[in-house]
Design an enzyme around this catalytic site. Sequence first.
Site, PDB file in Angstrom:
ATOM      1  N   PRO A  24       0.782  -1.266   0.159  1.00 50.37           N
ATOM      2  CA  PRO A  24      -0.082  -0.042  -0.070  1.00 50.37           C
ATOM      3  C   PRO A  24       0.917   1.141   0.121  1.00 50.37           C
ATOM      4  O   PRO A  24       1.877   1.306   0.747  1.00 50.37           O
ATOM      5  CB  PRO A  24      -0.759  -0.155   1.333  1.00 50.37           C
ATOM      6  N   LYS A  25       0.331   2.297  -0.623  1.00 48.24           N
ATOM      7  CA  LYS A  25       1.070   3.479  -0.662  1.00 48.24           C
ATOM      8  C   LYS A  25       0.513   4.461   0.643  1.00 48.24           C
ATOM      9  O   LYS A  25      -0.647   4.565   0.292  1.00 48.24           O
ATOM     10  CB  LYS A  25       0.913   4.403  -1.882  1.00 48.24           C
ATOM     11  N   ILE A  26       1.475   4.874   1.218  1.00 51.94           N
ATOM     12  CA  ILE A  26       0.913   5.529   2.492  1.00 51.94           C
ATOM     13  C   ILE A  26       1.011   7.039   2.066  1.00 51.94           C
ATOM     14  O   ILE A  26       2.002   7.540   1.810  1.00 51.94           O
ATOM     15  CB  ILE A  26       1.942   5.308   3.708  1.00 51.94           C
TER      16      ILE A  26
END
Length: 287
Positions: A24-26
């Site tokens: 996931p891209k935070i």
Amino acid sequence: MFISPMLLETAHSPFSHSNYIFEPKIDGHRLIFSQQGGKIRLYTRHETDCTRQYPELLDQFDDDIILDGEVACTDPETGSIDFEMVMNRFQAKKSDKIQRLITTQPVTFVVFDILQYKGKDLRKIPLIQRKEILSGIQMPNKHFGVIPFVEAAGEALFSQMEAQELEGMVGKKQNSIYESRRSASWQKVINWTYAEVFITGYRKNEFGWLTSVITETGKLRATGIIELGVPPKAKQALYGVSKSIVIGEDKNFVYLEPKIRAKVKTRNWTRNGMLRSPAFVEFNLSS
């Protein structure tokens, strides 16, 4: 000790591949955590020291270590990651304000890579091995976490990111070494939000198109400035058409009637109704 971070290239669409892991891209800001000789320093990707802004990240590991990750805040009301909150934390300079924000807007350091440990430089070993080393390290408190990842199934992960309205995903080659530069071995796929806006002006001295939307009450409301994604032909077209709809100007801007509509993509809308980093997609020529 600061290590310049490895940066992402942009993939055009979600993808799956057996040689990649996907995370996931935070939606926070990049952070390099360095503990050397018992002394901790925190750095942004541009080597700005932000150690004093995040006291909750100053508990020590069992040995010297350098970690790469993203520092983020979670909105206590919605449970969603909030970029504006972490920017508020980053910009806080006074000690009393920082201490208050630890309670109301605590941060989490989401770790996704380990660059050094116990005096050993790990950057030349494959990413998947660095992940294994990272998984075996005890985090010093609840404000640290290790990002989860999946192997091969990037498109499935991106679908989850869309459903949860998260920022997107990152695909990384399993055998990639850590390079302090932008590399195609690491690629991001952004979960864009799309919007239709009016072009209501432009900068005089540097490029930028003013954008606005019509509110439910019929009033025009400014929503930010497009600086990204505009091809030369689109610039030429707008400046050619705009001459007949100029309604005023000042030192910095020329203002236009709200006649020209455009589709833009944006990371999200800010709390005060502004587009975050909008990029031009196309003109909307329909009536």
